[in-house]
Design a protein around this motif. Structure first.
Motif, PDB file in Angstrom:
ATOM      1  N   THR A  97       0.820  -1.221   0.000  1.00 15.20           N
ATOM      2  CA  THR A  97       0.000   0.000   0.000  1.00 15.20           C
ATOM      3  C   THR A  97       0.849   1.263   0.000  1.00 15.20           C
ATOM      4  OG1 THR A  97      -0.179  -0.148   2.423  1.00 15.20           O
ATOM      5  CG2 THR A  97      -1.973  -1.085   1.118  1.00 15.20           C
ATOM      6  N   THR A  98       2.183   1.106  -0.062  1.00 14.97           N
ATOM      7  CA  THR A  98       3.052   2.284  -0.092  1.00 14.97           C
ATOM      8  C   THR A  98       4.085   2.152  -1.216  1.00 14.97           C
ATOM      9  OG1 THR A  98       4.500   1.333   1.640  1.00 14.97           O
ATOM     10  CG2 THR A  98       2.698   2.773   2.360  1.00 14.97           C
ATOM     11  N   LYS A  99       5.320   1.873  -0.866  1.00 16.39           N
ATOM     12  CA  LYS A  99       6.416   1.939  -1.818  1.00 16.39           C
ATOM     13  C   LYS A  99       6.359   0.897  -2.919  1.00 16.39           C
ATOM     14  CE  LYS A  99       9.813   4.245   1.112  1.00 16.39           C
ATOM     15  NZ  LYS A  99      11.203   4.209   1.614  1.00 16.39           N
ATOM     16  N   GLN A 100       5.682  -0.212  -2.693  1.00 14.66           N
ATOM     17  CA  GLN A 100       5.658  -1.268  -3.704  1.00 14.66           C
ATOM     18  C   GLN A 100       4.261  -1.539  -4.245  1.00 14.66           C
ATOM     19  OE1 GLN A 100       7.837  -4.208  -1.368  1.00 14.66           O
ATOM     20  NE2 GLN A 100       9.673  -3.832  -2.574  1.00 14.66           N
ATOM     21  N   ALA A 101       3.412  -0.543  -4.134  1.00 11.83           N
ATOM     22  CA  ALA A 101       2.053  -0.696  -4.674  1.00 11.83           C
ATOM     23  C   ALA A 101       2.078  -0.996  -6.169  1.00 11.83           C
ATOM     24  CB  ALA A 101       1.245   0.570  -4.401  1.00 11.83           C
ATOM     25  N   HIS A 102       3.079  -0.466  -6.879  1.00 16.33           N
ATOM     26  CA  HIS A 102       3.160  -0.675  -8.328  1.00 16.33           C
ATOM     27  C   HIS A 102       3.496  -2.116  -8.695  1.00 16.33           C
ATOM     28  CE1 HIS A 102       7.283  -0.052  -7.002  1.00 16.33           C
ATOM     29  NE2 HIS A 102       7.716  -0.545  -8.155  1.00 16.33           N
ATOM     30  N   LEU A 103       3.940  -2.911  -7.726  1.00 15.73           N
ATOM     31  CA  LEU A 103       4.284  -4.306  -7.982  1.00 15.73           C
ATOM     32  C   LEU A 103       3.152  -5.263  -7.621  1.00 15.73           C
ATOM     33  CD1 LEU A 103       7.948  -4.347  -6.619  1.00 15.73           C
ATOM     34  CD2 LEU A 103       7.217  -4.253  -9.014  1.00 15.73           C
ATOM     35  N   GLY A 104       2.020  -4.704  -7.217  1.00 12.15           N
ATOM     36  CA  GLY A 104       0.919  -5.545  -6.779  1.00 12.15           C
ATOM     37  C   GLY A 104      -0.392  -5.200  -7.433  1.00 12.15           C
ATOM     38  N   GLN A 105      -1.429  -5.831  -6.922  1.00 15.65           N
ATOM     39  CA  GLN A 105      -2.779  -5.606  -7.426  1.00 15.65           C
ATOM     40  C   GLN A 105      -3.755  -5.819  -6.285  1.00 15.65           C
ATOM     41  OE1 GLN A 105      -3.593  -9.843  -9.544  1.00 15.65           O
ATOM     42  NE2 GLN A 105      -1.882  -8.676 -10.396  1.00 15.65           N
ATOM     43  N   GLY A 106      -4.941  -5.241  -6.406  1.00 11.07           N
ATOM     44  CA  GLY A 106      -5.951  -5.375  -5.376  1.00 11.07           C
ATOM     45  C   GLY A 106      -6.606  -4.048  -5.074  1.00 11.07           C
ATOM     46  N   ASP A 107      -7.236  -3.980  -3.900  1.00 13.39           N
ATOM     47  CA  ASP A 107      -7.971  -2.778  -3.532  1.00 13.39           C
ATOM     48  C   ASP A 107      -7.774  -2.484  -2.054  1.00 13.39           C
ATOM     49  OD1 ASP A 107      -9.537  -4.670  -2.206  1.00 13.39           O
ATOM     50  OD2 ASP A 107     -11.103  -4.674  -3.734  1.00 13.39           O
ATOM     51  N   ALA A 108      -8.679  -1.718  -1.476  1.00 17.46           N
ATOM     52  CA  ALA A 108      -8.541  -1.305  -0.082  1.00 17.46           C
ATOM     53  C   ALA A 108      -8.797  -2.437   0.904  1.00 17.46           C
ATOM     54  CB  ALA A 108      -9.490  -0.143   0.215  1.00 17.46           C
ATOM     55  N   LEU A 109      -9.322  -3.565   0.415  1.00 13.55           N
ATOM     56  CA  LEU A 109      -9.620  -4.693   1.290  1.00 13.55           C
ATOM     57  C   LEU A 109      -8.545  -5.778   1.249  1.00 13.55           C
ATOM     58  CD1 LEU A 109     -13.448  -5.162   0.651  1.00 13.55           C
ATOM     59  CD2 LEU A 109     -12.344  -4.190   2.680  1.00 13.55           C
ATOM     60  N   ALA A 110      -7.993  -6.038   0.079  1.00 13.07           N
ATOM     61  CA  ALA A 110      -6.997  -7.097  -0.078  1.00 13.07           C
ATOM     62  C   ALA A 110      -6.040  -6.740  -1.206  1.00 13.07           C
ATOM     63  CB  ALA A 110      -7.678  -8.432  -0.362  1.00 13.07           C
ATOM     64  N   ARG A 111      -4.788  -7.119  -1.030  1.00 14.58           N
ATOM     65  CA  ARG A 111      -3.790  -6.860  -2.054  1.00 14.58           C
ATOM     66  C   ARG A 111      -2.821  -8.040  -2.119  1.00 14.58           C
ATOM     67  NH1 ARG A 111      -3.843  -2.181  -4.476  1.00 14.58           N
ATOM     68  NH2 ARG A 111      -1.725  -2.496  -5.263  1.00 14.58           N
ATOM     69  N   ARG A 112      -2.199  -8.180  -3.270  1.00 17.26           N
ATOM     70  CA  ARG A 112      -1.189  -9.223  -3.453  1.00 17.26           C
ATOM     71  C   ARG A 112      -0.114  -8.714  -4.403  1.00 17.26           C
ATOM     72  NH1 ARG A 112      -2.836 -14.021  -7.431  1.00 17.26           N
ATOM     73  NH2 ARG A 112      -0.574 -14.215  -7.283  1.00 17.26           N
ATOM     74  N   PHE A 113       1.079  -9.281  -4.292  1.00 17.26           N
ATOM     75  CA  PHE A 113       2.114  -8.990  -5.272  1.00 17.26           C
ATOM     76  C   PHE A 113       1.800  -9.742  -6.565  1.00 17.26           C
ATOM     77  CE2 PHE A 113       4.676  -7.979  -1.473  1.00 17.26           C
ATOM     78  CZ  PHE A 113       5.220  -6.774  -1.879  1.00 17.26           C
ATOM     79  N   HIS A 114       2.275  -9.191  -7.676  1.00 10.98           N
ATOM     80  CA  HIS A 114       2.155  -9.899  -8.941  1.00 10.98           C
ATOM     81  C   HIS A 114       2.796 -11.272  -8.775  1.00 10.98           C
ATOM     82  CE1 HIS A 114       2.984 -11.067 -13.107  1.00 10.98           C
ATOM     83  NE2 HIS A 114       2.057 -10.198 -13.462  1.00 10.98           N
ATOM     84  N   PRO A 115       2.190 -12.318  -9.316  1.00  7.06           N
ATOM     85  CA  PRO A 115       2.698 -13.679  -9.107  1.00  7.06           C
ATOM     86  C   PRO A 115       4.170 -13.869  -9.453  1.00  7.06           C
ATOM     87  CG  PRO A 115       0.531 -13.761 -10.113  1.00  7.06           C
ATOM     88  CD  PRO A 115       0.927 -12.313 -10.090  1.00  7.06           C
TER      89      PRO A 115
END
Length: 232
Positions: free
Chosen positions: A18-36
């Motif tokens: 949700t901060t410095k590596q948000a560009h490497l992940g996906q999701g929303d305000a409820l759940a997020r994950r890194f790109h596989p």
């Protein structure tokens, strides 16, 4: 060494995504994950039914991710949870300022990915994918062209950078290569004003002893849980 609130370290995956590596992940305000291809880690904003449903939506049938939590995860509707083990989070308690020989140490980039993956396959330091190197700086040592040791930066949050993928080919162990690479990274991270931290299985006594000698102390223990979505 900058020491912001430790609160971000209590939820390192969520904090990174949700901060410095948000560009490497996906999701929303409820759940997020890194790109596989980056890392197999995910997190939820809170352990609510809506958040677990949001994580479910991020997974393909048969796919799995790993999460860190204070308590063991169980009873997730539509998802399967498997406790993998206990992870110790360790944090550097002092800044590394000594001079260190880095004459044979190289920066690892896109051209080195295949060799990095091969070293990981031989040494099993933990999850490492085709795009993991995009998470931070990775350094290594080659001998006669072969990559024999490496270490790098994984999760990054405000004030903290994780050291990970520390591995040395079995034929080259006992030469202090892992400690030297870690100290180089520690020094670089500290010079940027951040504090190094790392994660290690609680049963890995040898690694924990090494990290303690290098100036890391156990800060917190997490449950590591594998979350999977059932195949359709």
């Amino acid at each position: 060494m900058s020491r912001p609130s430790h609160a971000a370290l209590d939820r390192p995956i969520w904090s990174a995504l949700t901060t410095k590596q948000a560009h490497l992940g996906q999701g929303d305000a409820l759940a997020r994950r890194f790109h596989p291809e980056v890392a197999p880690f995910a997190a939820v904003a809170s352990a609510t039914p809506d958040a677990w449903r949001a994580l479910h939506a991020l997974l393909r049938p048969g796919e799995q991710v790993a999460i860190l939590s204070t308590d063991t995860v169980a009873g997730i509707d539509g998802l399967q949870a498997k406790h993998v083990g206990t992870i110790n989070q360790m944090i550097a308690t002092r800044r590394f300022t000594q001079s260190i020989d880095d004459s044979d140490v190289i920066a690892l980039g896109h051209a080195d990915v295949d060799d990095m993956l091969a070293l990981v396959e031989r040494t099993k330091p933990g999850p490492f994918g085709k795009r993991t190197r995009e998470m931070g700086r990775y350094i290594g040592i080659r001998e006669q062209g072969e990559l024999i040791a490496m270490a790098g930066e994984r999760m990054a949050i405000d004030g903290y950078v994780e050291i990970s993928a520390v591995c040395v080919d079995e034929r080259c162990r006992g030469r202090g290569l892992a400690g030297r690479l870690m100290n180089i990274l520690r020094k670089q991270i500290g010079e940027r004003g951040d504090t190094p931290f790392l994660h290690v299985f609680s049963h890995n006594e040898g690694a924990i002893a090494l990290y303690e000698r290098l100036g890391f102390d156990v800060r917190h223990a997490f449950a590591l849980t594998q979350i999977s979505r059932a195949a359709s």
